[in-house]
Scaffold this motif. Structure first.
Motif, short mmCIF file in Angstrom:
data_model
loop_
_atom_site.label_atom_id
_atom_site.label_comp_id
_atom_site.label_asym_id
_atom_site.label_seq_id
_atom_site.Cartn_x
_atom_site.Cartn_y
_atom_site.Cartn_z
N ILE A 160 -43.55 -73.60 27.78
CA ILE A 160 -43.86 -75.03 27.71
C ILE A 160 -45.13 -75.26 26.89
O ILE A 160 -45.23 -76.23 26.14
N ALA A 161 -46.10 -74.35 27.01
CA ALA A 161 -47.31 -74.48 26.20
C ALA A 161 -46.97 -74.35 24.72
O ALA A 161 -47.47 -75.11 23.88
N ALA A 162 -46.12 -73.38 24.41
CA ALA A 162 -45.71 -73.19 23.01
C ALA A 162 -44.96 -74.40 22.49
O ALA A 162 -45.14 -74.83 21.34
N GLU A 177 -44.91 -66.17 21.73
CA GLU A 177 -45.76 -64.98 21.67
C GLU A 177 -47.17 -65.30 21.19
O GLU A 177 -48.09 -64.47 21.31
N ALA A 178 -47.38 -66.51 20.66
CA ALA A 178 -48.73 -66.93 20.26
C ALA A 178 -49.52 -67.50 21.43
O ALA A 178 -50.69 -67.86 21.27
N VAL A 179 -48.89 -67.58 22.58
CA VAL A 179 -49.55 -68.07 23.79
C VAL A 179 -49.86 -66.89 24.70
O VAL A 179 -48.96 -66.19 25.16
N THR A 180 -51.13 -66.66 24.94
CA THR A 180 -51.57 -65.63 25.88
C THR A 180 -51.72 -66.26 27.24
O THR A 180 -52.48 -67.22 27.41
N LEU A 181 -50.98 -65.75 28.21
CA LEU A 181 -51.03 -66.30 29.56
C LEU A 181 -51.65 -65.28 30.51
O LEU A 181 -51.16 -64.16 30.64
N ASN A 182 -52.75 -65.67 31.12
CA ASN A 182 -53.41 -64.85 32.14
C ASN A 182 -53.05 -65.44 33.50
O ASN A 182 -53.56 -66.50 33.88
N ASN A 183 -52.16 -64.75 34.20
CA ASN A 183 -51.72 -65.28 35.49
C ASN A 183 -52.66 -64.78 36.59
O ASN A 183 -53.13 -63.64 36.54
N HIS A 184 -52.91 -65.63 37.56
CA HIS A 184 -53.85 -65.31 38.64
C HIS A 184 -53.18 -65.45 39.99
O HIS A 184 -52.11 -66.05 40.12
N LEU A 185 -53.81 -64.89 41.01
CA LEU A 185 -53.33 -65.11 42.36
C LEU A 185 -53.37 -66.61 42.66
O LEU A 185 -54.19 -67.34 42.12
N ILE A 186 -52.48 -67.01 43.54
CA ILE A 186 -52.25 -68.43 43.79
C ILE A 186 -52.64 -68.78 45.21
O ILE A 186 -52.27 -68.08 46.16
N GLY A 187 -53.37 -69.86 45.36
CA GLY A 187 -53.76 -70.35 46.69
C GLY A 187 -52.71 -71.27 47.27
O GLY A 187 -52.99 -72.42 47.62
N GLY A 188 -51.49 -70.77 47.38
CA GLY A 188 -50.38 -71.55 47.93
C GLY A 188 -49.49 -72.09 46.84
O GLY A 188 -49.94 -72.78 45.92
N HIS A 235 -57.32 -72.95 26.27
CA HIS A 235 -58.07 -72.90 25.03
C HIS A 235 -57.08 -72.94 23.88
O HIS A 235 -56.37 -71.96 23.64
N VAL A 236 -57.04 -74.08 23.21
CA VAL A 236 -56.15 -74.23 22.06
C VAL A 236 -56.91 -73.84 20.80
O VAL A 236 -58.01 -74.35 20.55
N LYS A 237 -56.32 -72.95 20.03
CA LYS A 237 -56.90 -72.47 18.79
C LYS A 237 -55.89 -72.71 17.67
O LYS A 237 -54.72 -72.98 17.93
N PRO A 238 -56.32 -72.61 16.42
CA PRO A 238 -55.35 -72.78 15.33
C PRO A 238 -54.20 -71.78 15.44
O PRO A 238 -54.41 -70.57 15.37
N GLY A 239 -53.00 -72.30 15.67
CA GLY A 239 -51.82 -71.45 15.73
C GLY A 239 -51.71 -70.59 16.97
O GLY A 239 -50.84 -69.71 17.04
#
Length: 714
Positions: free
Chosen positions: A368-370, A378-389, A347-351
């Motif tokens: 890389i997103a930043a 720090e303007a990028v919120t990353l929600n990491n999840h369990l990985i299926g491999g 979800h890209v938002k202003p700034g």
């Protein structure tokens, strides 16, 4: 991990009711304590341990769970020293922070290389011990007794002399105000309650009931769906897109055309996929349109003519000596093909930007997103999840970069999912590698040893500070240190970056090439010396050493000396890699048409002190299956710059009717823990190849197995 798992924002806010967070910075094992929310202090997000006033305990996991069981193992380490009931803890993934969650071995936030237990064995225990010490101090102060007179048991502090008890939650607020101990006393191994005992996976129940979320499962409010198509040739560009048919399909909302990517956005995944299939895309293939599998092998073999960089100071074997044996071994390009295909919700938002993804490198994904958006990390919120491999594929952030580029053009959150075909055909791959081996023999034993490794420098690309003096530590891993008592070996490395493909780590990494070549070469030397392969290895190892021990254990369990029918054989792999010793014995039968049937694998493992025996056995079993898939079936081939495989019908994984019996023997040990996620994959390839050699007399020098080489001639 479950419904009670706090969000990143909740971790930042802390608990309004008060409590205790202990944060442990890994660098130097520095311990710093955040405050008590009841006094207005702010809890830091870099906590490993969080205890509420109700006694609820949350453990923050610095490594990513991708099927290897690390959430359970790390939780066991903390809970052992903290003395809490593992069944009652809540686990939460750590937010991005190299400073606070940097892997102690790599110094960046990364899960890979079989380093989790090796790196965190002491830091996690120290975190638990320090927290327990402070809780006991708080209880002792309340009771006005000596802390040494108190004990703990499953989240409760006891004072035996007075019969008083108190729960951790009741003293959590007071503990947060204490100065952390400069030193902590860790448990004696004799008193371990969890470490060394088998324990079920903490995430299993949530997988069974469906409450566990992988990255591909997330559904932010208002999310749209997208799938994409990249250039089929590396470096190619979009020349023209006819989207008239796609736009007419129901549910298709938007078509995003970038320089080398075309994406279709829809109301649901089916609409996006149907829309992508309806596009007529013309590509400009660019400079790599002529790359083929054959050009990759030619490039590797040409590179081998270079002298390379000396990794060790041994003298090279002269090629024309009377008792000189030489051989070349090669392994092919491979894809990772994890069961959960690449995906990233953005979800890209202003700034600002928010990501939902499963990644092995949280901070790299955040950066890389930043970078794409031109905003601070720090303007990028990353929600990491369990990985299926993961298998190394999710050590890369190309999928995050592409997803963010697409999401820039979409209003609101969008979930980008790669199809299996896109995932296999336009990925980053395990490169082709080669080893050029030589040995001079006296009385059948090597008195000189040469090993030239040729392949890319993945460390130089992934972690540049670790690439030193032209030597890639991963590329020569398993070549420099072997389990054998060899004369001063001459190990050289030739860096060769193949043209037309992007390469990356693949489960087992450098030892895949080097253990395969070393172990197959040892079998060749044994044959030259007229020795049994087991006896020959025993003669090259320290009789009192760990390698010798696992070799004997595996041979006994496998019934090495028991007779086998015609065209059946047993083969050995003895390896030291990732800090662990493994001996694997494969038993195979070779049909008249050359089909190889692997009937049994026996592996003896000495990985030092074992945290969760069930986890070690599962990792060896899973690694063997992953490795067998590559041995029997897998390779990625190119024609006109394009990958020819597309799905599991032509990039096969091991099928249920091909599954051998697997026996795993664990060696009790007090040595420092070694890695276990990679070795099981590494050991299968040479063990099976050597078993085929014993069954047919044909030594395989390139993987995967080609049945045509083994077919019985009429």
């Amino acid at each position: 991990m479950n419904a009670a798992t706090p969000t990143r924002r909740q971790l930042l806010r802390g608990m309004a009711a008060g409590g205790f967070i202990l944060a442990v910075g890994i660098a130097g094992n520095r311990i710093a304590v955040a405050g008590d929310t009841s006094t207005g202090a702010v809890f830091a997000p870099d906590a490993f341990i969080r205890i509420g006033t109700d006694g609820a305990t949350t453990l923050i996991m610095p490594q990513v769970e991708m099927g290897q069981g690390i959430y359970t193992t790390l939780a066991m380490l903390i809970a052992e020293e903290l003395d809490v009931d593992l069944a009652t803890v809540t686990l939460a993934e750590a937010p991005p922070s190299d400073a606070l969650y940097g892997n102690p071995i790599f110094k960046i936030q990364v899960t890979g290389g079989s380093t989790s237990v090796r790196g965190y064995f002491l830091p996690m225990r120290r975190a638990g011990a320090a927290a327990r010490t402070m809780l006991v101090q708080s209880a002792a102060a309340r009771w006005n007794v000596d802390p040494a007179s108190c004990s703990t048991e499953l989240g409760t502090i006891r004072h035996a002399a007075s019969g008083r008890t108190i729960g951790y939650g009741a003293v959590a607020g007071a503990a947060a105000r204490l100065k952390p101990p400069a030193e902590v006393q860790l448990k004696d191994t004799r008193h371990f309650r969890l470490i060394g005992k088998p324990h079920h996976r903490l995430d299993t129940a949530h997988k069974v009931d469906g409450s566990l979320q992988y990255g591909i499962d997330v559904m932010p409010e208002g999310v749209k769906f997208a799938t994409l198509c990249a250039s089929p040739v590396l470096g190619g560009k979009v020349a023209h897109v006819d989207d008239s048919q796609a736009r007419a399909l129901p549910g298709v909302r938007q078509i995003v055309v970038l320089d080398n990517i075309v994406a279709v956005v829809g109301d649901h995944m089916w609409a996006a996929k149907q829309g992508l299939d309806a596009l007529a895309i013309t590509w400009d293939d660019g400079a790599n349109a002529a790359v083929s599998t054959e050009t990759l092998w030619q490039g590797l073999q040409a590179a081998a003519t270079q002298q390379g960089v000396a990794v060790t100071k041994g003298a090279a074997v002269e090629a024309n000596g009377a008792d000189v044996v030489s051989a070349r071994y090669e392994i092919p390009m491979l894809a990772h093909a994890p069961m959960e295909p690449m995906n990233c919700t953005v979800h890209v938002k202003p700034g600002a930007c928010e990501l939902w993804v499963g990644t092995q490198v949280s901070t790299k994904a955040q950066r890389i997103a930043a970078q794409v958006l031109g905003i601070p990390p720090e303007a990028v919120t990353l929600n990491n999840h369990l990985i299926g491999g993961g298998f190394g594929r999710r050590l890369e952030v190309d999928m995050v970069e592409r997803a963010v580029r697409v999401a820039q053009h979409v209003d609101g959150p969008v979930k980008i999912v790669w199809t299996r075909e896109e995932d296999i055909q336009k990925a980053m791959y395990r490169s082709v590698y080669g080893s050029w081996m030589g040995a001079e023999l006296q009385d059948g034993k090597p008195v000189a040893w040469s090993h030239k490794v040729v392949g890319p420098a993945e460390v130089a690309r992934f972690l540049p500070p670790a690439f030193k003096n032209g030597i890639d530590s991963d590329a020569v891993d398993g070549a420099v240190e072997t389990p054998y008592l060899l004369p001063n070996p001459a190990i050289t490395y030739v860096r060769h970056e193949p043209v037309g493909i992007q390469t990356c780590f693949w489960r087992g990494v450098g030892p895949n090439n080097n253990v395969f070549s070393t172990e197959c070469f040892v079998d060749l030397l044994a044959k030259k010396a007229g020795k049994d392969p087991l006896d020959y290895r025993r003669s090259l190892t320290d009789p009192k050493g760990r390698a010798h021990h696992v070799l004997d254990l595996a041979a006994e369990k496998a019934g090495w000396s028991m007779p086998l029918p015609a065209r059946a054989g047993r083969g050995i792999c003895l390896q030291f890699a990732f800090g662990s010793y493994l001996a694997t014995i494969a038993e195979v039968a070779v049909d008249d048409d050359g089909t190889v049937r692997v009937q049994r694998l026996v592996t003896a493992v000495d990985c030092g002190i074992i945290v969760n025996p069930d986890g070690v056995v599962a990792q060896i079993q899973g690694g063997h299956v992953f490795g067998l898939s590559a041995v029997l079936h897998q390779q990625i081939t190119l024609e006109k710059g394009r990958v020819q495989q597309s799905n599991f019908h032509d990039y096969r994984v091991l099928r249920i009717d091909e599954m051998p019996q697997i026996d795993v023997i664990l060696v009790p040990s007090a040595e420092a823990p070694g890695g276990i996620g990679e070795p099981g994959t590494v050991s299968v390839q040479p063990a099976v190849a050597n078993a085929v050699y014993a069954a047919t007399g044909v030594q395989l020098t390139r993987m995967p197995i080609d049945p045509a080489l083994l077919a019985r001639k009429a």
